[in-house]
Design a protein around this motif. Structure first.
Motif, PDB file in Angstrom:
ATOM      1  N   CYS A  68       0.793  -1.229   0.000  1.00 34.38           N
ATOM      2  CA  CYS A  68       0.000   0.000   0.000  1.00 34.38           C
ATOM      3  C   CYS A  68       0.828   1.283   0.000  1.00 34.38           C
ATOM      4  N   GLY A  69       2.097   1.228   0.428  1.00 35.58           N
ATOM      5  CA  GLY A  69       2.906   2.442   0.444  1.00 35.58           C
ATOM      6  C   GLY A  69       2.266   3.523   1.288  1.00 35.58           C
ATOM      7  N   THR A  70       2.041   4.679   0.705  1.00 34.51           N
ATOM      8  CA  THR A  70       1.447   5.800   1.434  1.00 34.51           C
ATOM      9  C   THR A  70      -0.035   5.595   1.722  1.00 34.51           C
ATOM     10  N   GLY A  71      -0.633   4.578   1.100  1.00 27.15           N
ATOM     11  CA  GLY A  71      -2.064   4.352   1.261  1.00 27.15           C
ATOM     12  C   GLY A  71      -2.905   5.068   0.226  1.00 27.15           C
ATOM     13  N   ILE A  72      -2.279   5.657  -0.788  1.00 24.00           N
ATOM     14  CA  ILE A  72      -3.003   6.483  -1.742  1.00 24.00           C
ATOM     15  C   ILE A  72      -4.074   5.699  -2.504  1.00 24.00           C
ATOM     16  N   LEU A  73      -3.785   4.445  -2.886  1.00 22.89           N
ATOM     17  CA  LEU A  73      -4.778   3.676  -3.629  1.00 22.89           C
ATOM     18  C   LEU A  73      -5.928   3.249  -2.730  1.00 22.89           C
ATOM     19  N   ALA A  74      -5.623   2.942  -1.477  1.00 20.32           N
ATOM     20  CA  ALA A  74      -6.671   2.607  -0.513  1.00 20.32           C
ATOM     21  C   ALA A  74      -7.586   3.809  -0.286  1.00 20.32           C
ATOM     22  N   ILE A  75      -6.982   4.986  -0.168  1.00 24.12           N
ATOM     23  CA  ILE A  75      -7.760   6.217   0.012  1.00 24.12           C
ATOM     24  C   ILE A  75      -8.635   6.462  -1.218  1.00 24.12           C
ATOM     25  N   MET A  76      -8.066   6.272  -2.400  1.00 26.75           N
ATOM     26  CA  MET A  76      -8.842   6.430  -3.633  1.00 26.75           C
ATOM     27  C   MET A  76     -10.021   5.461  -3.645  1.00 26.75           C
ATOM     28  N   ALA A  77      -9.791   4.235  -3.176  1.00 26.49           N
ATOM     29  CA  ALA A  77     -10.867   3.235  -3.153  1.00 26.49           C
ATOM     30  C   ALA A  77     -12.021   3.695  -2.263  1.00 26.49           C
ATOM     31  N   GLU A  78     -11.689   4.232  -1.076  1.00 24.02           N
ATOM     32  CA  GLU A  78     -12.772   4.714  -0.210  1.00 24.02           C
ATOM     33  C   GLU A  78     -13.487   5.902  -0.839  1.00 24.02           C
ATOM     34  N   LEU A  79     -12.750   6.817  -1.424  1.00 20.91           N
ATOM     35  CA  LEU A  79     -13.381   7.969  -2.064  1.00 20.91           C
ATOM     36  C   LEU A  79     -14.323   7.544  -3.190  1.00 20.91           C
ATOM     37  N   CYS A  97     -10.746   9.126   6.285  1.00 24.68           N
ATOM     38  CA  CYS A  97     -11.252   7.826   5.862  1.00 24.68           C
ATOM     39  C   CYS A  97     -11.739   7.029   7.067  1.00 24.68           C
ATOM     40  N   ARG A  98     -12.751   6.219   6.852  1.00 23.44           N
ATOM     41  CA  ARG A  98     -13.357   5.442   7.941  1.00 23.44           C
ATOM     42  C   ARG A  98     -13.371   3.947   7.664  1.00 23.44           C
ATOM     43  N   THR A  99     -13.059   3.546   6.454  1.00 25.83           N
ATOM     44  CA  THR A  99     -13.211   2.131   6.098  1.00 25.83           C
ATOM     45  C   THR A  99     -11.879   1.398   5.959  1.00 25.83           C
ATOM     46  N   ILE A 100     -10.750   2.090   6.131  1.00 27.60           N
ATOM     47  CA  ILE A 100      -9.438   1.523   5.828  1.00 27.60           C
ATOM     48  C   ILE A 100      -8.779   0.936   7.069  1.00 27.60           C
ATOM     49  N   GLU A 101      -8.375  -0.342   6.960  1.00 24.42           N
ATOM     50  CA  GLU A 101      -7.536  -0.983   7.979  1.00 24.42           C
ATOM     51  C   GLU A 101      -6.143  -1.161   7.397  1.00 24.42           C
ATOM     52  N   CYS A 102      -5.106  -0.722   8.108  1.00 25.45           N
ATOM     53  CA  CYS A 102      -3.723  -0.864   7.665  1.00 25.45           C
ATOM     54  C   CYS A 102      -3.068  -1.989   8.460  1.00 25.45           C
ATOM     55  N   ARG A 103      -2.455  -2.940   7.737  1.00 26.93           N
ATOM     56  CA  ARG A 103      -1.931  -4.144   8.391  1.00 26.93           C
ATOM     57  C   ARG A 103      -0.498  -4.403   7.938  1.00 26.93           C
ATOM     58  N   LEU A 104       0.354  -4.770   8.882  1.00 27.14           N
ATOM     59  CA  LEU A 104       1.761  -5.056   8.602  1.00 27.14           C
ATOM     60  C   LEU A 104       1.944  -6.504   8.175  1.00 27.14           C
ATOM     61  N   GLY A 105       2.678  -6.718   7.058  1.00 20.95           N
ATOM     62  CA  GLY A 105       3.011  -8.067   6.633  1.00 20.95           C
ATOM     63  C   GLY A 105       2.920  -8.241   5.135  1.00 20.95           C
ATOM     64  N   GLY A 106       3.045  -9.502   4.706  1.00 25.24           N
ATOM     65  CA  GLY A 106       2.907  -9.855   3.295  1.00 25.24           C
ATOM     66  C   GLY A 106       1.680 -10.718   3.101  1.00 25.24           C
ATOM     67  N   VAL A 107       1.729 -11.614   2.119  1.00 28.06           N
ATOM     68  CA  VAL A 107       0.550 -12.426   1.828  1.00 28.06           C
ATOM     69  C   VAL A 107       0.175 -13.327   3.001  1.00 28.06           C
TER      70      VAL A 107
END
Length: 276
Positions: free
Chosen positions: A148-159, A187-197
């Motif tokens: 996710c990096g900065t989370g920009i795509l996740a933020i775009m998804a919520e928007l 944002c209210r729907t985003i969970e950020c999680r540490l790790g890989g697959v």
């Protein structure tokens, strides 16, 4: 942990080869420039002998030079703020820092402060992913943002209307940064999680997967993404060059993913697939 920035000056045709080679010795983020490109890895993963060997192998094929420096976490914000300019993607999405004014005439406004994370929208792959997201109806979807990096795509998804977004990255400061940026954008729907697959074990299926990482990780982990995607649901890949698209397509086919279309920008690719 700090980053290594490797600056390579090389002709375009040679630069593409070097990016592929450096991806085999730990570099996983690349940014093109007029003279060549910059490649990034962590200080712990940096293999100077491996880099020197690669450069020596190709130095007879054109003008080639390289150098590297350490970018500390403490200096990252200062470096970024000094060079960052606001960005408009597809004439619809604004990407800016908190210290920039909100522009008029855009549909979506994203505020990003990257710390040590990559993904401000200025890299071709991030912009391409956002352009592809704009073509997908996110309303009510459960979305996975891998790398996710900065989370920009996740933020775009919520928007765009996603009901739930899981943002995953392997670096602790990246996950912290993505969470901070999600909060900055209310944002209210985003969970950020540490790790890989491995942190996806036991997860329910996703309606849309976003994976902007790099060729090697995509090829290695594609099976895990495919198992979490129901039939008929889309997945967006990016982080690789156009010359690697056939490799991505071939692995996708093995995993039951059907190619739909792709966008390119300065040889970088974002491709859309759908689960068969």
């Amino acid at each position: 942990m700090d980053f290594i920035e490797l600056t390579v000056e090389a002709p375009r045709e040679l630069a593409d080869i070097l990016v592929a080679e450096l991806g085999e010795v730990g570099f996983d983020t690349f940014e093109d420039n007029d003279a060549g490109f910059c490649a990034y890895t962590t200080e712990a993963a940096f293999d100077p002998d491996g880099v020197a060997e690669i450069m020596a192998r190709y130095e007879g094929l054109g003008e080639l030079s390289h150098s590297h420096r350490v970018i500390t976490r403490q200096n990252w914000n200062a470096e970024w703020e000094k060079n960052f300019q606001p960005l408009i993607i597809a004439e619809r999405v604004s990407v800016r820092a908190p210290f920039h004014p909100k522009p008029a005439g855009v549909d979506y406004d994203i505020v990003i402060m990257p710390r040590m994370s990559f993904g401000t929208g200025h890299h071709e792959t991030t912009a391409l992913m956002i352009e592809n997201q704009l073509d997908i109806d996110h309303r009510g979807l459960r979305v996975l943002d891998m790398g996710c990096g900065t989370g920009i795509l996740a933020i775009m998804a919520e928007l765009l209307g996603a009901r739930q977004v899981l943002a995953v990255d392997v670096e602790p400061w990246t996950v912290e940064n993505a969470a901070d940026n999600a909060a900055e954008n209310q944002c209210r729907t985003i969970e950020c999680r540490l790790g890989g697959v491995e942190v996806l074990a036991g997860e329910a299926p996703f309606d849309l997967i976003l994976a902007n990482i790099n060729r090697n990780v995509l090829l290695e982990d594609m099976h895990a993404y495919a198992t979490l995607l129901p039939s008929g649901k889309p997945i967006l890949f990016s982080g690789f060059y156009e010359e690697d698209l056939d490799k991505i397509k071939n692995e996708a086919t093995r995993q039951g993913l059907v190619y739909q279309r792709h966008r390119t920008l300065r040889s970088w690719v974002s491709a859309l697939f759908v689960k068969a």
